[in-house]
Design a protein around this motif. Structure first.
Motif, PDB file in Angstrom:
ATOM      1  N   GLU A   8      -7.050  -8.700 -12.071  1.00  0.00           N
ATOM      2  CA  GLU A   8      -6.180  -7.722 -12.735  1.00  0.00           C
ATOM      3  C   GLU A   8      -4.884  -7.506 -11.948  1.00  0.00           C
ATOM      4  O   GLU A   8      -3.807  -7.409 -12.536  1.00  0.00           O
ATOM      5  CB  GLU A   8      -6.920  -6.400 -12.897  1.00  0.00           C
ATOM      6  CG  GLU A   8      -6.067  -5.326 -13.520  1.00  0.00           C
ATOM      7  CD  GLU A   8      -6.634  -3.939 -13.350  1.00  0.00           C
ATOM      8  OE1 GLU A   8      -6.049  -3.019 -13.929  1.00  0.00           O
ATOM      9  OE2 GLU A   8      -7.637  -3.777 -12.646  1.00  0.00           O
ATOM     10  N   ARG A  12      -0.906  -7.648 -13.110  1.00  0.00           N
ATOM     11  CA  ARG A  12       0.020  -6.532 -12.906  1.00  0.00           C
ATOM     12  C   ARG A  12       1.244  -6.975 -12.111  1.00  0.00           C
ATOM     13  O   ARG A  12       2.359  -6.546 -12.400  1.00  0.00           O
ATOM     14  CB  ARG A  12      -0.709  -5.389 -12.200  1.00  0.00           C
ATOM     15  CG  ARG A  12      -1.750  -4.738 -13.109  1.00  0.00           C
ATOM     16  CD  ARG A  12      -2.720  -3.816 -12.406  1.00  0.00           C
ATOM     17  NE  ARG A  12      -2.102  -2.907 -11.465  1.00  0.00           N
ATOM     18  CZ  ARG A  12      -2.717  -2.461 -10.370  1.00  0.00           C
ATOM     19  NH1 ARG A  12      -3.947  -2.845 -10.085  1.00  0.00           N
ATOM     20  NH2 ARG A  12      -2.100  -1.623  -9.575  1.00  0.00           N
ATOM     21  N   GLU A  19       5.065   0.290 -11.678  1.00  0.00           N
ATOM     22  CA  GLU A  19       4.116   1.125 -12.417  1.00  0.00           C
ATOM     23  C   GLU A  19       4.456   2.611 -12.341  1.00  0.00           C
ATOM     24  O   GLU A  19       3.868   3.410 -13.073  1.00  0.00           O
ATOM     25  CB  GLU A  19       2.691   0.876 -11.904  1.00  0.00           C
ATOM     26  CG  GLU A  19       2.212  -0.531 -12.203  1.00  0.00           C
ATOM     27  CD  GLU A  19       0.840  -0.848 -11.678  1.00  0.00           C
ATOM     28  OE1 GLU A  19       0.215  -1.778 -12.213  1.00  0.00           O
ATOM     29  OE2 GLU A  19       0.373  -0.180 -10.722  1.00  0.00           O
ATOM     30  N   PHE A  51      -1.129   9.645  -9.749  1.00  0.00           N
ATOM     31  CA  PHE A  51      -1.157   8.512 -10.664  1.00  0.00           C
ATOM     32  C   PHE A  51      -2.257   7.530 -10.267  1.00  0.00           C
ATOM     33  O   PHE A  51      -3.046   7.093 -11.102  1.00  0.00           O
ATOM     34  CB  PHE A  51       0.203   7.814 -10.679  1.00  0.00           C
ATOM     35  CG  PHE A  51       0.277   6.640 -11.597  1.00  0.00           C
ATOM     36  CD1 PHE A  51       0.496   6.819 -12.951  1.00  0.00           C
ATOM     37  CD2 PHE A  51       0.134   5.351 -11.111  1.00  0.00           C
ATOM     38  CE1 PHE A  51       0.564   5.738 -13.809  1.00  0.00           C
ATOM     39  CE2 PHE A  51       0.197   4.270 -11.957  1.00  0.00           C
ATOM     40  CZ  PHE A  51       0.413   4.458 -13.311  1.00  0.00           C
ATOM     41  N   MET A  52      -2.330   7.203  -8.968  1.00  0.00           N
ATOM     42  CA  MET A  52      -3.358   6.276  -8.493  1.00  0.00           C
ATOM     43  C   MET A  52      -4.755   6.861  -8.698  1.00  0.00           C
ATOM     44  O   MET A  52      -5.673   6.148  -9.107  1.00  0.00           O
ATOM     45  CB  MET A  52      -3.142   5.944  -7.018  1.00  0.00           C
ATOM     46  CG  MET A  52      -1.926   5.092  -6.756  1.00  0.00           C
ATOM     47  SD  MET A  52      -1.646   4.757  -4.998  1.00  0.00           S
ATOM     48  CE  MET A  52      -2.855   3.474  -4.704  1.00  0.00           C
ATOM     49  N   ARG A  54      -5.687   9.109 -10.932  1.00  0.00           N
ATOM     50  CA  ARG A  54      -5.975   9.158 -12.368  1.00  0.00           C
ATOM     51  C   ARG A  54      -6.409   7.784 -12.890  1.00  0.00           C
ATOM     52  O   ARG A  54      -7.323   7.679 -13.693  1.00  0.00           O
ATOM     53  CB  ARG A  54      -4.742   9.668 -13.111  1.00  0.00           C
ATOM     54  CG  ARG A  54      -4.977  10.021 -14.547  1.00  0.00           C
ATOM     55  CD  ARG A  54      -3.801  10.745 -15.189  1.00  0.00           C
ATOM     56  NE  ARG A  54      -2.523  10.059 -15.036  1.00  0.00           N
ATOM     57  CZ  ARG A  54      -1.524  10.444 -14.239  1.00  0.00           C
ATOM     58  NH1 ARG A  54      -1.649  11.519 -13.490  1.00  0.00           N
ATOM     59  NH2 ARG A  54      -0.399   9.765 -14.179  1.00  0.00           N
ATOM     60  N   LYS A  55      -5.764   6.715 -12.398  1.00  0.00           N
ATOM     61  CA  LYS A  55      -6.099   5.352 -12.808  1.00  0.00           C
ATOM     62  C   LYS A  55      -7.307   4.800 -12.044  1.00  0.00           C
ATOM     63  O   LYS A  55      -7.802   3.739 -12.379  1.00  0.00           O
ATOM     64  CB  LYS A  55      -4.904   4.417 -12.577  1.00  0.00           C
ATOM     65  CG  LYS A  55      -3.695   4.733 -13.408  1.00  0.00           C
ATOM     66  CD  LYS A  55      -3.882   4.211 -14.790  1.00  0.00           C
ATOM     67  CE  LYS A  55      -2.585   4.321 -15.568  1.00  0.00           C
ATOM     68  NZ  LYS A  55      -2.710   3.774 -16.884  1.00  0.00           N
ATOM     69  N   ARG A  56      -7.726   5.526 -10.990  1.00  0.00           N
ATOM     70  CA  ARG A  56      -8.814   5.086 -10.114  1.00  0.00           C
ATOM     71  C   ARG A  56      -8.522   3.708  -9.542  1.00  0.00           C
ATOM     72  O   ARG A  56      -9.348   2.798  -9.583  1.00  0.00           O
ATOM     73  CB  ARG A  56     -10.165   5.131 -10.820  1.00  0.00           C
ATOM     74  CG  ARG A  56     -10.508   6.528 -11.305  1.00  0.00           C
ATOM     75  CD  ARG A  56     -11.947   6.848 -11.476  1.00  0.00           C
ATOM     76  NE  ARG A  56     -12.884   6.389 -10.477  1.00  0.00           N
ATOM     77  CZ  ARG A  56     -13.133   6.977  -9.304  1.00  0.00           C
ATOM     78  NH1 ARG A  56     -12.469   8.057  -8.969  1.00  0.00           N
ATOM     79  NH2 ARG A  56     -14.023   6.504  -8.484  1.00  0.00           N
ATOM     80  N   ARG A  57      -7.308   3.556  -8.996  1.00  0.00           N
ATOM     81  CA  ARG A  57      -6.871   2.299  -8.393  1.00  0.00           C
ATOM     82  C   ARG A  57      -6.459   2.532  -6.952  1.00  0.00           C
ATOM     83  O   ARG A  57      -5.805   3.514  -6.639  1.00  0.00           O
ATOM     84  CB  ARG A  57      -5.655   1.733  -9.137  1.00  0.00           C
ATOM     85  CG  ARG A  57      -5.973   1.197 -10.479  1.00  0.00           C
ATOM     86  CD  ARG A  57      -4.756   0.511 -11.027  1.00  0.00           C
ATOM     87  NE  ARG A  57      -5.041  -0.062 -12.323  1.00  0.00           N
ATOM     88  CZ  ARG A  57      -4.133  -0.210 -13.266  1.00  0.00           C
ATOM     89  NH1 ARG A  57      -2.891   0.175 -13.052  1.00  0.00           N
ATOM     90  NH2 ARG A  57      -4.456  -0.750 -14.402  1.00  0.00           N
ATOM     91  N   LEU A  60      -1.069  -0.089  -6.175  1.00  0.00           N
ATOM     92  CA  LEU A  60      -0.016   0.322  -7.090  1.00  0.00           C
ATOM     93  C   LEU A  60       1.137  -0.661  -6.934  1.00  0.00           C
ATOM     94  O   LEU A  60       1.604  -0.900  -5.828  1.00  0.00           O
ATOM     95  CB  LEU A  60       0.438   1.740  -6.727  1.00  0.00           C
ATOM     96  CG  LEU A  60       1.334   2.487  -7.679  1.00  0.00           C
ATOM     97  CD1 LEU A  60       0.656   2.671  -9.035  1.00  0.00           C
ATOM     98  CD2 LEU A  60       1.689   3.846  -7.108  1.00  0.00           C
TER      99      LEU A  60
END
Length: 79
Positions: A8, A12, A19, A51-52, A54-57, A60
């Motif tokens: 993934e 990206r 992002e 943001f990170m 919330r996206k569970r990443r 970035l």
């Protein structure tokens, strides 16, 4: 030989789009070791960390100006 699917993160990166701000161009990857290092949600958490989280990443893809903002506004209350 069967081709393996791309990760993934590679997809990206290939978009060459920040992002955070959406700007196209040269991008870099900002990474944290653990999601817990993003701190607790709330008014003290920087927008990039929220943001990170919330996206569970843990990664970035960002442009240079956004990457500088990330390093200028670190998370202060990480678990």
């Amino acid at each position: 030989m069967v081709p393996t699917p791309r990760k993934e993160l590679i997809h990206r990166l290939r978009t060459r789009r920040c992002e955070l701000c959406g700007q196209c161009g040269t991008v870099a990857v900002h990474q944290v070791a653990k999601l817990a290092h993003l701190g607790t949600p709330g008014p003290g958490q920087p927008a990039w960390a929220a943001f990170m989280a919330r996206k569970r990443r843990k990664t970035l893809v960002v442009c240079q100006p956004c990457h500088e903002v990330i390093h200028a506004t670190p998370v202060t209350h990480a678990a």
